[in-house]
Design a protein around this motif. Structure first.
Motif, mmCIF file in Angstrom:
data_model
loop_
_atom_site.group_PDB
_atom_site.id
_atom_site.type_symbol
_atom_site.label_atom_id
_atom_site.label_comp_id
_atom_site.label_asym_id
_atom_site.label_seq_id
_atom_site.Cartn_x
_atom_site.Cartn_y
_atom_site.Cartn_z
ATOM 1 N N VAL A 36 46.431 28.674 -13.996
ATOM 2 C CA VAL A 36 45.198 29.419 -14.226
ATOM 3 C C VAL A 36 44.879 30.209 -12.963
ATOM 4 C CG1 VAL A 36 43.750 27.476 -13.515
ATOM 5 C CG2 VAL A 36 42.780 29.274 -14.937
ATOM 6 N N ALA A 37 44.473 31.459 -13.150
ATOM 7 C CA ALA A 37 44.077 32.323 -12.035
ATOM 8 C C ALA A 37 42.557 32.444 -12.044
ATOM 9 C CB ALA A 37 44.720 33.697 -12.164
ATOM 10 N N ALA A 38 41.952 32.296 -10.868
ATOM 11 C CA ALA A 38 40.499 32.384 -10.749
ATOM 12 C C ALA A 38 40.130 33.521 -9.817
ATOM 13 C CB ALA A 38 39.930 31.058 -10.226
ATOM 14 N N GLY A 39 39.316 34.469 -10.306
ATOM 15 C CA GLY A 39 38.835 35.581 -9.495
ATOM 16 C C GLY A 39 37.512 35.221 -8.838
ATOM 17 N N CYS A 40 37.392 35.493 -7.539
ATOM 18 C CA CYS A 40 36.258 34.983 -6.767
ATOM 19 C C CYS A 40 35.397 36.093 -6.158
ATOM 20 C CB CYS A 40 36.754 34.063 -5.659
ATOM 21 S SG CYS A 40 37.681 32.636 -6.279
ATOM 22 N N SER B 133 37.913 23.318 -5.327
ATOM 23 C CA SER B 133 37.186 24.233 -4.462
ATOM 24 C C SER B 133 37.994 25.508 -4.239
ATOM 25 C CB SER B 133 36.889 23.566 -3.118
ATOM 26 O OG SER B 133 36.240 24.464 -2.248
ATOM 27 N N CYS B 134 37.350 26.645 -4.453
ATOM 28 C CA CYS B 134 38.011 27.936 -4.285
ATOM 29 C C CYS B 134 37.495 28.710 -3.076
ATOM 30 C CB CYS B 134 37.841 28.784 -5.549
ATOM 31 S SG CYS B 134 38.751 28.151 -6.968
ATOM 32 N N GLY B 135 36.519 28.184 -2.373
ATOM 33 C CA GLY B 135 36.039 28.813 -1.151
ATOM 34 C C GLY B 135 35.035 29.919 -1.354
ATOM 35 N N ALA B 136 34.797 30.302 -2.599
ATOM 36 C CA ALA B 136 33.827 31.349 -2.922
ATOM 37 C C ALA B 136 33.460 31.199 -4.390
ATOM 38 C CB ALA B 136 34.398 32.742 -2.649
ATOM 39 N N PRO B 137 32.278 31.667 -4.806
ATOM 40 C CA PRO B 137 31.894 31.570 -6.217
ATOM 41 C C PRO B 137 32.958 32.161 -7.136
ATOM 42 C CG PRO B 137 30.013 32.221 -4.914
ATOM 43 C CD PRO B 137 31.187 32.237 -3.979
ATOM 44 N N VAL B 138 33.236 31.447 -8.226
ATOM 45 C CA VAL B 138 34.267 31.862 -9.193
ATOM 46 C C VAL B 138 33.618 32.700 -10.288
ATOM 47 C CG1 VAL B 138 36.000 31.083 -10.840
ATOM 48 C CG2 VAL B 138 35.647 29.819 -8.704
ATOM 49 N N ILE B 139 34.103 33.933 -10.459
ATOM 50 C CA ILE B 139 33.514 34.862 -11.421
ATOM 51 C C ILE B 139 34.259 34.857 -12.750
ATOM 52 C CG2 ILE B 139 33.016 37.305 -11.866
ATOM 53 C CD1 ILE B 139 32.656 37.660 -8.871
ATOM 54 N N CYS B 140 35.586 34.741 -12.708
ATOM 55 C CA CYS B 140 36.386 34.819 -13.924
ATOM 56 C C CYS B 140 37.629 33.953 -13.778
ATOM 57 C CB CYS B 140 36.775 36.270 -14.232
ATOM 58 S SG CYS B 140 37.530 37.144 -12.835
ATOM 59 N N ALA B 141 38.207 33.569 -14.912
ATOM 60 C CA ALA B 141 39.409 32.735 -14.897
ATOM 61 C C ALA B 141 40.267 33.077 -16.111
ATOM 62 C CB ALA B 141 39.048 31.251 -14.899
ATOM 63 N N SER B 142 41.581 32.930 -15.949
ATOM 64 C CA SER B 142 42.493 33.260 -17.041
ATOM 65 C C SER B 142 43.759 32.420 -16.924
ATOM 66 C CB SER B 142 42.858 34.752 -17.002
ATOM 67 O OG SER B 142 43.786 35.085 -18.008
ATOM 68 N N LYS C 17 36.272 41.209 -10.747
ATOM 69 C CA LYS C 17 35.499 41.255 -11.982
ATOM 70 C C LYS C 17 36.307 40.807 -13.193
ATOM 71 C CE LYS C 17 32.529 44.628 -12.473
ATOM 72 N NZ LYS C 17 31.219 44.047 -12.093
ATOM 73 N N ASN C 18 37.643 40.899 -13.114
ATOM 74 C CA ASN C 18 38.468 40.600 -14.278
ATOM 75 C C ASN C 18 39.838 40.117 -13.847
ATOM 76 O OD1 ASN C 18 38.895 42.000 -17.494
ATOM 77 N ND2 ASN C 18 37.005 41.099 -16.786
ATOM 78 N N VAL C 19 40.364 39.115 -14.539
ATOM 79 C CA VAL C 19 41.727 38.621 -14.327
ATOM 80 C C VAL C 19 42.372 38.441 -15.692
ATOM 81 C CG1 VAL C 19 43.161 36.741 -13.464
ATOM 82 C CG2 VAL C 19 41.125 37.403 -12.199
ATOM 83 N N VAL C 20 43.518 39.078 -15.916
ATOM 84 C CA VAL C 20 44.240 38.915 -17.183
ATOM 85 C C VAL C 20 45.732 38.789 -16.898
ATOM 86 C CG1 VAL C 20 42.541 40.149 -18.588
ATOM 87 C CG2 VAL C 20 44.430 41.416 -17.565
ATOM 88 N N TRP C 21 46.432 38.028 -17.745
ATOM 89 C CA TRP C 21 47.880 37.858 -17.626
ATOM 90 C C TRP C 21 48.592 38.662 -18.708
ATOM 91 C CZ3 TRP C 21 50.553 34.771 -14.054
ATOM 92 C CH2 TRP C 21 49.761 33.953 -13.236
#
Length: 232
Positions: A60-64, A38-47, A111-115
């Motif tokens: 892994v990083a999840a953008g919400c 659970s991330c507490g908000a809708p997950v839009i992107c992950a990396s 909108k975007n997550v990158v490493w």
């Protein structure tokens, strides 16, 4: 490992490689065994993080949707002879019973997550017109098998986060990516007719590259915007 996110506010981690194992039910079992965080908000992107001193990182990083970026450790544990996923949330301080709220945060949805390909740096882009570069430290502690401190408390999931650069634009940042082995960050801002390249070794010096080419005989940008770059 396959990471997916959705409107149910969960980050899903699936050992997708096991779906290719012999047997008609392999893919079904892989999906059924997926772990929801659970991330507490809708997950839009992950990396997934890429390297740390030459090693792959199980982070892994999840953008919400709420503007937050959640970090999850997705290492493995053993259940008998079976190797299973053992995800744990990580944040900028000790995490207890859930995800730390003091991590990376933007004013609008991410909108975007990158490493970075060569450093433990994550770049995040938001609809609020910001791009943030955050250095994630103490990752060896996250990956350690010895998770207990002197008091017997579990420290798995404690990392440091240092914002090393924050950039602000006039419109939503639709897409970003690292180039030149992590030395350059490229981004596209909605409503612009160019890509922006930022030299991270030269104080984030900006160079603009027109998406339309130069106007004939003028040497100037054609500033007409007819499309948006949604992925880089």
């Amino acid at each position: 490992t396959l990471a997916t996110g959705g409107a149910d506010s969960c980050l899903n981690l699936c050992r997708w490689g096991s779906a290719l194992a012999p047997g008609d039910e392999s893919s079904v079992k892989a999906v059924n065994d997926a772990i929801n965080i659970s991330c507490g908000a809708p997950v839009i992107c992950a990396s997934f993080a890429q390297v740390n001193q030459g090693r792959g990182l199980p982070i892994v990083a999840a953008g919400c949707m709420d503007g937050s970026v959640r970090l999850v450790h997705c290492g493995f544990d053993f259940c008998g002879s079976e190797r299973i996923l053992k995800p744990e949330s990580v944040g900028s301080e000790r995490v207890v019973n859930g995800i730390n709220e003091r991590g990376i945060r933007h004013g609008k949805y991410v909108k975007n997550v990158v490493w970075s390909p060569n450093a433990p740096i994550v770049a995040t882009a938001s609809a609020d017109g910001t791009v943030q570069l955050t250095k994630v430290g103490n990752l060896d502690c996250v990956m350690s098998d010895d998770d207990d401190d002197d008091d017997g408390n579990n420290n798995h999931g404690t990392v440091s986060m240092e914002v090393i650069q924050s950039m602000h634009f006039d419109g939503p940042v639709e897409s970003i990516c690292f180039l030149d082995d992590g030395d350059t960050l490229c981004c596209y801002v909605r409503g612009t007719s160019y890509l922006s390249y930022f030299d991270l070794k030269d104080g984030c010096k900006q160079t603009k590259m027109s998406l339309n080419g130069e106007s004939a005989g003028t040497g100037c940008f054609d500033e007409h915007v007819s499309f948006a770059v949604l992925s880089l």
